[in-house]
Design an enzyme around this catalytic site. Structure first.
Site, short mmCIF file in Angstrom:
data_model
loop_
_atom_site.label_atom_id
_atom_site.label_comp_id
_atom_site.label_asym_id
_atom_site.label_seq_id
_atom_site.Cartn_x
_atom_site.Cartn_y
_atom_site.Cartn_z
CE LYS A 9 -3.89 -2.33 2.34
NZ LYS A 9 -4.78 -2.32 3.54
CE1 TYR A 49 -9.34 -3.05 0.73
CE2 TYR A 49 -8.56 -1.02 -0.26
CZ TYR A 49 -8.33 -2.16 0.50
OH TYR A 49 -7.07 -2.41 1.02
CG ASN A 112 -3.75 -2.37 7.10
OD1 ASN A 112 -3.60 -1.97 5.94
ND2 ASN A 112 -4.82 -3.04 7.48
CG HIS A 115 -5.13 -6.44 -0.20
ND1 HIS A 115 -6.33 -6.46 0.47
CD2 HIS A 115 -5.25 -7.35 -1.21
CE1 HIS A 115 -7.13 -7.35 -0.12
NE2 HIS A 115 -6.50 -7.89 -1.14
CD GLU A 126 -8.82 -9.44 -3.32
OE1 GLU A 126 -9.67 -9.18 -2.45
OE2 GLU A 126 -7.63 -9.71 -3.03
P1 DAT Z 1 -7.52 -7.11 5.69
O1 DAT Z 1 -6.80 -5.98 4.97
O2 DAT Z 1 -6.72 -7.58 6.88
O3 DAT Z 1 -7.94 -8.22 4.79
P2 DAT Z 1 -10.32 -6.29 5.73
O4 DAT Z 1 -10.47 -6.96 4.42
O5 DAT Z 1 -11.28 -6.63 6.80
O6 DAT Z 1 -8.84 -6.46 6.32
O7 DAT Z 1 -10.44 -4.70 5.50
C1 DAT Z 1 -9.79 -4.08 4.41
C2 DAT Z 1 -9.10 -2.84 4.90
O8 DAT Z 1 -10.07 -1.91 5.39
C3 DAT Z 1 -8.16 -3.06 6.08
O9 DAT Z 1 -6.86 -3.43 5.65
C4 DAT Z 1 -8.17 -1.74 6.76
C5 DAT Z 1 -9.58 -1.23 6.53
N1 DAT Z 1 -10.45 -1.55 7.67
C6 DAT Z 1 -11.07 -2.72 7.94
N2 DAT Z 1 -11.78 -2.66 9.07
C7 DAT Z 1 -11.64 -1.38 9.53
C8 DAT Z 1 -12.11 -0.68 10.65
N3 DAT Z 1 -12.92 -1.25 11.56
N4 DAT Z 1 -11.73 0.62 10.81
C9 DAT Z 1 -10.92 1.22 9.91
N5 DAT Z 1 -10.42 0.60 8.82
C10 DAT Z 1 -10.77 -0.68 8.63
MG MG Z 2 -9.38 -8.24 3.28
#
Ligand code: DAT
Ligand code: MG
Length: 149
Positions: A9, A49, A112, A115, A126
């Site tokens: 990212k 997303y 973070n 991805h 994806e």
């Molecule tokens: P991951 O990236 O670990 O697969 P995810 O698919 O649940 O996590 O979510 C995609 C991204 O969205 C994640 O990297 C950061 C953001 N995100 C997810 N949950 C969030 C939250 N509760 N608050 C803020 N950002 C969040």
């Molecule tokens: Mg995810």
């Protein structure tokens, strides 16, 4: 063989962690079959997303992921999804295991770093957002027999 779509990212790129992050997957034994350095567009971010549309963090997420260039990669391997996700660490870096990418380099969920696809189906879907099938490279690695039983 599973495929996982991995992104470094914008924070990973801006902080000079591209090599460090890519090296984690390479050393783990996943096999790289596609790689691009690109500026994420809003349209691409919205496709990537789409499942999060409507969530309270969605706008900030799209803003972050489009804020600078990224590295998009496809890595292949048996159990590639689980292996990559454990290398990446928990979504919230403050809870990510030490030694994982997020556990070592991250502090906040909105920064973070990386991805990784969450299922074999999503790995394929994806990967197709960023790469045509012709852009993915099928190659045999000299060390394969030392990594795959
Ligand atoms: P991951 O990236 O670990 O697969 P995810 O698919 O649940 O996590 O979510 C995609 C991204 O969205 C994640 O990297 C950061 C953001 N995100 C997810 N949950 C969030 C939250 N509760 N608050 C803020 N950002 C969040
Ligand atoms: Mg995810």
């Amino acid at each position: 063989m599973e495929r996982t779509l991995i992104l470094v990212k914008p924070d990973g790129v801006q902080r000079g962690l591209m090599g460090e992050i890519i090296g984690r997957f390479e050393r783990r034994g996943l096999k790289l079959i596609g790689m691009k350095f690109l500026q994420m567009t809003k349209a691409l971010a919205e496709e990537h997303y789409a499942v999060h549309k409507g969530r309270p963090f969605y706008d900030a997420l799209v803003e972050y992921i489009t804020s600078g260039p990224i590295v998009a990669m496809v890595w292949e391997g048996n159990d590639a999804i689980a292996a990559a996700r454990s290398t990446i660490g928990a979504t919230k870096p403050s809870e990510a295991a030490p030694g994982s990418i997020r556990g070592e380099f991250g502090m906040e969920i909105g920064r973070n770093l990386v991805h990784g696809s969450d299922s074999p189906e999503n790995g394929l879907l994806e990967a197709a957002i960023y790469f045509s099938e012709e852009e993915l490279v099928s190659w045999s690695r000299a060390t394969d027999s030392w990594i795959i039983e």
